[in-house]
Scaffold this motif. Structure first.
Motif, PDB file in Angstrom:
ATOM      1  N   LEU A  27      -2.068  -5.401   7.318  1.00 56.81           N
ATOM      2  CA  LEU A  27      -1.381  -4.850   6.153  1.00 56.81           C
ATOM      3  C   LEU A  27      -2.124  -3.612   5.681  1.00 56.81           C
ATOM      4  CD1 LEU A  27      -0.648  -8.162   4.216  1.00 56.81           C
ATOM      5  CD2 LEU A  27       0.887  -6.887   5.707  1.00 56.81           C
ATOM      6  N   GLN A  89      -3.058  -7.780  -4.195  1.00 56.78           N
ATOM      7  CA  GLN A  89      -2.693  -9.153  -4.523  1.00 56.78           C
ATOM      8  C   GLN A  89      -2.483 -10.000  -3.270  1.00 56.78           C
ATOM      9  OE1 GLN A  89      -2.368 -10.743  -7.675  1.00 56.78           O
ATOM     10  NE2 GLN A  89      -3.602  -8.939  -8.139  1.00 56.78           N
ATOM     11  N   GLN A  90      -1.938  -9.390  -2.206  1.00 59.09           N
ATOM     12  CA  GLN A  90      -1.725 -10.160  -0.977  1.00 59.09           C
ATOM     13  C   GLN A  90      -3.048 -10.641  -0.398  1.00 59.09           C
ATOM     14  OE1 GLN A  90      -0.514  -7.075  -1.684  1.00 59.09           O
ATOM     15  NE2 GLN A  90       1.362  -6.648  -0.510  1.00 59.09           N
ATOM     16  N   ALA A  93      -4.274 -13.586  -2.500  1.00 61.29           N
ATOM     17  CA  ALA A  93      -3.529 -14.795  -2.143  1.00 61.29           C
ATOM     18  C   ALA A  93      -4.021 -15.360  -0.816  1.00 61.29           C
ATOM     19  CB  ALA A  93      -2.036 -14.482  -2.082  1.00 61.29           C
ATOM     20  N   LEU A  94      -4.317 -14.471   0.138  1.00 60.83           N
ATOM     21  CA  LEU A  94      -4.844 -14.918   1.432  1.00 60.83           C
ATOM     22  C   LEU A  94      -6.164 -15.647   1.265  1.00 60.83           C
ATOM     23  CD1 LEU A  94      -4.846 -14.872   4.562  1.00 60.83           C
ATOM     24  CD2 LEU A  94      -5.906 -12.614   4.426  1.00 60.83           C
ATOM     25  N   HIS A 388       2.281  -0.184   2.334  1.00 58.76           N
ATOM     26  CA  HIS A 388       2.462  -0.491   0.917  1.00 58.76           C
ATOM     27  C   HIS A 388       1.751   0.553   0.109  1.00 58.76           C
ATOM     28  CE1 HIS A 388       3.768  -4.683   1.917  1.00 58.76           C
ATOM     29  NE2 HIS A 388       2.915  -4.519   2.904  1.00 58.76           N
ATOM     30  N   HIS A 390      -0.242   1.148  -3.370  1.00 60.95           N
ATOM     31  CA  HIS A 390      -0.996   0.220  -4.232  1.00 60.95           C
ATOM     32  C   HIS A 390      -1.564   0.999  -5.399  1.00 60.95           C
ATOM     33  CE1 HIS A 390      -3.186  -3.303  -5.332  1.00 60.95           C
ATOM     34  NE2 HIS A 390      -4.329  -2.643  -5.357  1.00 60.95           N
TER      35      HIS A 390
END
Length: 390
Positions: A27, A89-90, A93-94, A388, A390
């Protein structure tokens, strides 16, 4: 343990990517230039590095009375802003879903002074070091040079070495003051200590030449240096001229050319001793240690204030030295250092005591050389990028 990689790169825009080791899914995101401009401007206002035209007193006044380290509230606001900007944020969460993880960060030069481990994460405000074992990765160019580690049976202690011709209160004088045997650093004296000493006053302020340092390093399993470090000039592209001050100045380049056999674990407690990654060519003292065999290096991201201006009985610099020593002796250096930093962070945000100021406890970062197996996993699979902002 799960391993996650987070890598930043400066171009016109700063880009970053993250992935779990063993996964082909990468990502990516970018920071808009206005964000990066604000971030770069924040470091000179916050950190105790001395700027051109400034004296040491000016830098300390700015750090402790004007900037983000003047109060717990200001620190929390600043660190929260950095966390919201830099940690996606991803990724959070990971880490939350992965169990115990190791987060290997490779910052770009513009982000080399970020205290990653103590940045709050959103939305719950836990510090990043509570979610993962946060370490700095070794640049590929340095890892390619790295020699095999060697095992010694001694703990080399270079504690506030005396520099010939320098008065104790001069610019290259004592950083810890006159040694006494009741000093809080007295636990550094033990049977494995090199040079051998019976008391703390026999260990500190001892001159050490370059040749003595090189010969002693070859016998040691760990090195703890506490003293003066001069970072490379901002006008240079390389950190090679970063200098360790023994009885004579020794640069990172000198150590490499001398064939330094660095101990497996190294702690360099000096001003900006871990500033290597601020330069396009990131070869400074910490990375020289890795290139010369070290697997773990603890070093400071910025200038470390002394304790001279604090009330008697406050020893934040000595606490940092002892925390580094515990990490070097630990079975898990990264977690040991992080646990100390997190405890100091909780104390600062709770009471705001001067001895708990982040100018000391947020400064150290741990650099870790990844095993060869992990490097092959990182390169083995194709990258599928998702973009993305950010």
């Amino acid at each position: 343990m799960h391993t996650v990689h987070l890598t930043y790169a400066d171009a016109v825009t700063t880009y970053f990517s993250w992935r779990a080791a063993g996964s082909g899914d990468v990502l990516t995101a970018r920071l808009i230039p206005a964000q990066m401009d604000a971030l770069r401007d924040s470091f000179p206002c916050t950190l105790p590095d001395i700027h051109p035209g400034e004296g040491a007193a000016d830098a300390l006044r700015r750090t402790f009375h004007d900037g983000a380290f003047r109060s717990p509230q200001d620190t929390w606001t600043y660190f929260s802003q950095l966390g919201a900007m830099l940690i996606p944020q991803q990724l959070i969460a990971l880490l939350r879903g992965a169990g115990r993880s190791r987060l290997i960060i490779r910052p770009s030069p513009s982000l080399a002074q970020v205290p990653w481990a103590v940045l709050p994460t959103h939305p719950d405000g836990r510090l990043l070091g509570e979610l993962a074992d946060v370490v700095l990765g070794v640049p590929d160019s340095v890892r390619a040079l790295a020699g095999a580690p060697h095992d010694g049976d001694a703990d080399l202690m270079v504690i506030d070495p005396k520099i010939p011709g320098q008065p104790p209160t001069g610019p290259l004088g004592s950083v810890l003051g006159r040694p006494v045997d009741t000093d809080p650093l007295a636990p550094l004296v033990r049977p494995t200590t090199l040079p051998a000493a019976d008391t703390y006053s026999g260990l500190a302020r001892v001159p050490m030449s370059r040749q003595e340092f090189l010969a002693s390093s070859a016998r040691a399993g760990s090195l703890l240096f506490v003293g003066h470090v001069s970072a490379a000039g901002e006008e240079t592209a390389s950190a090679e001229s970063s200098t360790l001050h023994l009885s004579e100045p020794v640069t990172a380049g000198d150590l490499l050319r001398a064939g330094w056999r660095a101990p497996r674990r190294v702690g360099l407690i000096g001003c900006s001793s871990g500033s290597d990654l601020r330069y396009p060519e990131p070869f400074g003292l910490a990375t020289a240690a890795v290139a010369c065999g070290a697997q773990t290096v603890v070093a400071s991201l910025w200038t470390l204030p002394t304790e001279a201006t604090l009330p008697a009985g406050m020893h934040p610099l000595r606490e940092l030295v002892l925390a580094t020593d515990r990490a070097l002796q630990s079975a898990d250096p990264a977690r040991t250092l992080l646990d100390w930093q997190l405890a100091k962070a909780r104390a600062w945000f709770s009471t705001g005591a001067p001895a708990d100021n982040p100018a000391w406890w947020a400064a150290p970062a741990l650099t870790e050389r990844a095993p060869a197996r992990e490097v092959r996993v990182w390169n083995a699979r194709p990258h599928h990028r998702r973009n993305h902002d950010h």
